[in-house]
Design a protein around this motif. Structure first.
Motif, short mmCIF file in Angstrom:
data_model
loop_
_atom_site.label_atom_id
_atom_site.label_comp_id
_atom_site.label_asym_id
_atom_site.label_seq_id
_atom_site.Cartn_x
_atom_site.Cartn_y
_atom_site.Cartn_z
N ALA A 14 36.23 46.36 0.79
CA ALA A 14 37.50 46.89 0.31
C ALA A 14 38.32 47.46 1.47
N ALA A 15 37.68 48.18 2.35
CA ALA A 15 38.40 48.76 3.50
C ALA A 15 38.93 47.68 4.44
N MET A 16 38.14 46.63 4.67
CA MET A 16 38.60 45.54 5.53
C MET A 16 39.78 44.81 4.89
N THR A 17 39.74 44.66 3.58
CA THR A 17 40.84 44.02 2.87
C THR A 17 42.11 44.84 3.00
N VAL A 18 41.99 46.14 2.84
CA VAL A 18 43.15 47.02 3.00
C VAL A 18 43.72 46.88 4.41
N GLY A 19 42.84 46.79 5.40
CA GLY A 19 43.31 46.58 6.77
C GLY A 19 44.07 45.29 6.94
N GLU A 20 43.57 44.23 6.30
CA GLU A 20 44.27 42.94 6.39
C GLU A 20 45.59 42.96 5.62
N LEU A 21 45.62 43.67 4.50
CA LEU A 21 46.84 43.73 3.69
C LEU A 21 47.96 44.50 4.39
N ARG A 22 47.62 45.23 5.44
CA ARG A 22 48.64 45.98 6.17
C ARG A 22 49.74 45.06 6.67
N THR A 23 49.37 43.86 7.11
CA THR A 23 50.36 42.93 7.65
C THR A 23 50.59 41.73 6.74
N ALA A 24 49.90 41.66 5.62
CA ALA A 24 50.02 40.50 4.73
C ALA A 24 51.15 40.69 3.72
N ASP A 25 51.64 39.57 3.21
CA ASP A 25 52.63 39.58 2.14
C ASP A 25 51.88 39.81 0.83
N TRP A 26 52.11 40.94 0.19
CA TRP A 26 51.38 41.27 -1.03
C TRP A 26 51.69 40.29 -2.15
N ASN A 27 52.92 39.80 -2.22
CA ASN A 27 53.26 38.86 -3.28
C ASN A 27 52.49 37.55 -3.11
N ALA A 28 52.27 37.12 -1.88
CA ALA A 28 51.47 35.92 -1.65
C ALA A 28 50.03 36.16 -2.07
N ALA A 29 49.50 37.34 -1.78
CA ALA A 29 48.13 37.67 -2.18
C ALA A 29 48.02 37.71 -3.70
N LEU A 30 49.01 38.27 -4.37
CA LEU A 30 49.00 38.36 -5.84
C LEU A 30 49.17 36.99 -6.49
N ALA A 31 49.74 36.05 -5.77
CA ALA A 31 49.92 34.70 -6.29
C ALA A 31 48.71 33.81 -6.00
N GLY A 32 47.69 34.37 -5.35
CA GLY A 32 46.47 33.61 -5.10
C GLY A 32 46.23 33.25 -3.65
N GLY A 33 47.09 33.70 -2.76
CA GLY A 33 46.87 33.45 -1.33
C GLY A 33 45.73 34.33 -0.84
N LEU A 85 32.73 39.62 -2.52
CA LEU A 85 33.95 39.03 -3.06
C LEU A 85 34.95 40.16 -3.22
N VAL A 86 36.21 39.87 -2.93
CA VAL A 86 37.27 40.88 -3.07
C VAL A 86 38.41 40.25 -3.86
N TRP A 87 38.89 41.01 -4.83
CA TRP A 87 40.04 40.59 -5.63
C TRP A 87 41.19 41.55 -5.39
N VAL A 88 42.40 41.06 -5.62
CA VAL A 88 43.59 41.91 -5.62
C VAL A 88 44.34 41.68 -6.93
N ALA A 89 45.05 42.70 -7.38
CA ALA A 89 45.88 42.59 -8.58
C ALA A 89 47.00 43.61 -8.48
N ASP A 90 48.08 43.30 -9.17
CA ASP A 90 49.18 44.26 -9.25
C ASP A 90 48.72 45.45 -10.07
N ASP A 91 49.24 46.61 -9.78
CA ASP A 91 48.78 47.83 -10.45
C ASP A 91 49.24 47.88 -11.90
N ARG A 92 48.62 48.75 -12.65
CA ARG A 92 48.91 48.88 -14.09
C ARG A 92 50.24 49.58 -14.37
N GLU A 93 50.76 50.28 -13.39
CA GLU A 93 52.00 51.04 -13.58
C GLU A 93 53.25 50.20 -13.37
N GLU A 94 53.07 48.98 -12.96
CA GLU A 94 54.19 48.08 -12.70
C GLU A 94 54.97 47.84 -14.00
#
Length: 183
Positions: free
Chosen positions: A48-67, A126-135
């Motif tokens: 989880a921590a490594m994923t957060v590190g990678e998400l620092r420079t990643a496009d979150w919308n691309a990750a949420l779309a399955g990238g 395995l690591v998953w990402v999802a948009d938050d529930r407050e959206e």
């Protein structure tokens, strides 16, 4: 009479030694299970921590779309990512539907933990990402408020350890894990 006493003593000592051997075996198995649990929890939290590190420079919308991850996407033999994803999604649905804003989990990264860290171990992560529930934008594949859910699992045989974090993108670009839970 001395012979009967000697036989009784042998029976008592043998029974006591048998009990000690059984208890020692149980303690060894309990210690091994605890060691595995600690290894899996560290792998899940680390993933989880490594994923957060990678998400620092990643496009979150691309990750949420399955990238997926640009660095560690190694499909693993013996780990059914589709079944685990279905389980994670079912848990989210049972926790309460949010209509069009219900989080949809996308596999972001997967790999044997030793391949990611270079350390020995048995964990597959395995690591998953999802948009938050407050959206409230009606699109679970697009982030609109700078919040993202990250869930990681470490698997070794039938044993698992899970970590989930609500992450926020700060104004200065840093990613902060705001709420973290492990089980």
């Amino acid at each position: 009479m001395a012979l009967i006493g000697a036989l009784l003593l042998i029976i008592v000592v043998s029974t006591a030694l048998g009990g000690i051997v059984a208890i020692a075996g149980l303690e060894r198995r309990a210690a091994a299970a605890y060691r595995l649990l600690i290894e899996l929890r560290a792998a899940a939290e680390g993933a989880a921590a490594m994923t957060v590190g990678e998400l620092r420079t990643a496009d979150w919308n691309a990750a949420l779309a399955g990238g997926g991850s640009a660095y560690w996407m190694l499909p693993q033999a013996g780990v059914d990512a589709a079944a685990l994803t279905a389980t994670v999604q079912a848990e989210t649905m049972m926790a309460g539907g949010h209509g069009a804003d219900t989080p949809v989990w996308q596999v972001f990264a997967q790999a044997p933990w030793p391949a990611v860290t270079g350390q020995q171990g048995r964990a597959q992560v395995l690591v998953w990402v999802a948009d938050d529930r407050e959206e409230s934008d009606g699109d679970p594949r697009r982030d609109g408020n700078g919040l993202l859910l990250v869930r990681a699992v470490a698997v070794a045989g039938a044993a698992t350890a899970w970590t989930e974090a609500l992450c926020s993108r700060e104004p200065d670009g840093r990613i902060r894990m705001r709420h973290v839970r492990s089980w």
